[in-house]
Design an enzyme around this catalytic site. Structure first.
Site, PDB file in Angstrom:
ATOM      1  N   ASP A 269      -0.769  50.196 -42.592  1.00 55.17           N
ATOM      2  CA  ASP A 269      -2.035  50.872 -42.268  1.00 55.17           C
ATOM      3  C   ASP A 269      -2.190  52.235 -42.951  1.00 55.17           C
ATOM      4  O   ASP A 269      -3.298  52.769 -42.994  1.00 55.17           O
ATOM      5  CB  ASP A 269      -2.174  51.040 -40.755  1.00 55.17           C
TER       6      ASP A 269
ATOM      7  N   MET B 204      -6.661  44.214 -42.253  1.00 55.43           N
ATOM      8  CA  MET B 204      -6.099  44.945 -41.118  1.00 55.43           C
ATOM      9  C   MET B 204      -6.511  46.412 -41.175  1.00 55.43           C
ATOM     10  O   MET B 204      -6.939  46.912 -42.218  1.00 55.43           O
ATOM     11  CB  MET B 204      -4.593  44.792 -41.087  1.00 55.43           C
TER      12      MET B 204
ATOM     13  N   ALA C 119     -15.777  45.640 -54.317  1.00 59.89           N
ATOM     14  CA  ALA C 119     -16.613  45.130 -53.210  1.00 59.89           C
ATOM     15  C   ALA C 119     -17.923  45.916 -53.160  1.00 59.89           C
ATOM     16  O   ALA C 119     -18.003  47.052 -53.623  1.00 59.89           O
ATOM     17  CB  ALA C 119     -15.864  45.267 -51.887  1.00 59.89           C
TER      18      ALA C 119
HETATM   19  O1  F6P Z   1       1.108  47.235 -38.335  1.00 62.30           O
HETATM   20  C1  F6P Z   1      -0.164  47.588 -37.878  1.00 62.30           C
HETATM   21  C2  F6P Z   1      -1.054  46.419 -37.933  1.00 62.30           C
HETATM   22  O2  F6P Z   1      -1.027  45.988 -39.231  1.00 62.30           O
HETATM   23  C3  F6P Z   1      -2.496  46.670 -37.467  1.00 62.30           C
HETATM   24  O3  F6P Z   1      -3.410  46.912 -38.501  1.00 62.30           O
HETATM   25  C4  F6P Z   1      -2.825  45.403 -36.698  1.00 62.30           C
HETATM   26  O4  F6P Z   1      -3.779  45.638 -35.711  1.00 62.30           O
HETATM   27  C5  F6P Z   1      -1.504  45.056 -36.120  1.00 62.30           C
HETATM   28  O5  F6P Z   1      -0.564  45.402 -37.101  1.00 62.30           O
HETATM   29  C6  F6P Z   1      -1.359  43.628 -35.655  1.00 62.30           C
HETATM   30  O6  F6P Z   1      -0.002  43.370 -35.498  1.00 62.30           O
HETATM   31  P1  F6P Z   1       0.697  42.456 -34.409  1.00 62.30           P
HETATM   32  O7  F6P Z   1      -0.138  41.258 -34.237  1.00 62.30           O
HETATM   33  O8  F6P Z   1       2.031  42.183 -35.015  1.00 62.30           O
HETATM   34  O9  F6P Z   1       0.813  43.283 -33.168  1.00 62.30           O
END
Ligand code: F6P
Length: 342
Positions: free
Chosen positions: A127, A169, A186
């Site tokens: 992130d 994400m 984009a």
């Molecule tokens: O590592 C952070 C992240 O990539 C966020 O952007 C996302 O919401 C989250 O992981 C989802 O991860 P998990 O499903 O493993 O909790």
């Protein structure tokens, strides 16, 4: 120090194994036992802990995931948790710890350091939202994966005269969204930092199709993006172990709304965990190695409660107090750059 623990915590990110590799190699070269703590903080309490050997880190610099496994642990959320962790570390003879993780894991590291235990962090999350560092381990790979997806989606978008929405994400920060939108050309990037109006989205696409005569558009939307009218809420209501809602589905809703309002055929692709589970690009392998090597040096030099951050291209110690619970979000200048190409 005779034994240094290594823990990888939070969502996996490409480059984490490169962190573990250099830490093990530096420990062994210095005559220190590298102690691998498996399954994050939960594994520390459960005792899934062992001394790592050179063989453990052979051929892992190019792999995604973490050989130490990871988890979203609830340790350090309750008073008294630091004492439980200290007891477990003492039981394994660990005298110093390197925590490879994102905001939550580095907050835990800060709490442990406050209790007097030597801890140094390495910022790792796709992130890219850890304060005090220009970038984090895993981010470059995630941007590349999203950029590749945009490059590829363009073919179908153009062939079928469609609007292609790519959901990436980014719960609180839209770094992947904005940087991949710039790199992948984009037409629109929607991110959590800036609530938007659906009317503006429609105007933008209408202008592109009807004024500029394009037959397709590409839109990037971060999973945490929200519109002012609340149309774009996540579809799933499930929660993760930390009680945070799982963010899924804004891209599907967005594509559906665009199609019904403008009549342009629209489809959504959710990129999901491919952003985390793809082999690290060279930049992430190198960043992981540099930051972890610096973290090892800092720990041996007697520093604690800091992470090895990258500021202006230089690696330096950053106080974990200023990081705990924080989020580094996209600046208006970065958002403006993504807008230029819309
Ligand atoms: O590592 C952070 C992240 O990539 C966020 O952007 C996302 O919401 C989250 O992981 C989802 O991860 P998990 O499903 O493993 O909790």
């Amino acid at each position: 120090m005779r034994r240094i623990g290594v823990i990888t915590s939070g969502g996996d990110a490409p480059g984490t194994n490169a962190c573990v590799r250099v830490l093990v190699r530096r420990c062994l070269a210095a005559g220190i036992d590298p102690v691998g703590i498996f399954d994050s903080w939960d594994g520390l309490l459960a005792g899934t802990v062992r001394v790592l050997e050179r063989e453990d880190v052979v051929g892992i610099v190019q792999t995604a995931g973490t050989i130490l496994r990871s988890a979203r642990s609830r340790l350090f959320l309750e008073p008294g948790d630091a004492e439980r962790a200290l007891e477990a570390l003492a039981a394994h003879g660990v005298e110093g710890l390197i925590v490879v993780g994102g905001n939550g894991s580095l907050t835990a590291a800060s709490i442990l350091a406050e209790s007097g235990f030597p801890v140094v962090g390495v910022p790792k999350t796709i992130d890219n939202d850890v304060p005090g560092t220009d970038t984090t381990v895993g981010f470059r790979t995630a941007v590349q994966v999203a950029t590749d997806a945009l490059d590829n989606l363009r073919a179908t978008a153009e062939s079928h005269s469609r609007v292609m929405v790519l959901e990436v994400m980014g719960r609180n920060a839209g770094w992947i969204g904005v940087e991949s939108a710039i790199a992948g050309g984009a037409d629109l990037a929607l991110v959590p930092e800036r609530a938007f109006r659906m009317e503006d989205v429609y105007d933008r696409l209408r202008k592109r199709h009807e004024v500029h005569g394009r037959n397709y558009s590409i839109v990037v939307v971060a999973e945490g993006a929200r519109d002012e009218g609340g149309i774009l809420s996540p579809v799933a209501s499930a929660k993760d172990r930390l009680g945070r809602p799982r963010l899924e589905g804004v891209g599907m809703v967005l594509a559906r709304e665009i199609e019904s309002r403008l009549g342009y055929p629209s489809r959504c692709t959710v990129l999901g965990y491919l952003q985390r589970s793809t082999a690290p690009v060279a930049a992430d392998r190198i960043l992981a190695t540099r930051l972890s090597d610096a973290a090892f040096e800092l720990l041996l030099a007697g520093e604690s409660g800091v992470m090895a951050g990258l500021e202006g291209g230089q690696v330096s110690p950053v106080d974990l107090h200023g990081i705990a619970g924080g989020n580094r979000r996209i600046s208006d200048a970065d958002l403006r750059l993504a807008d230029v190409f819309g």
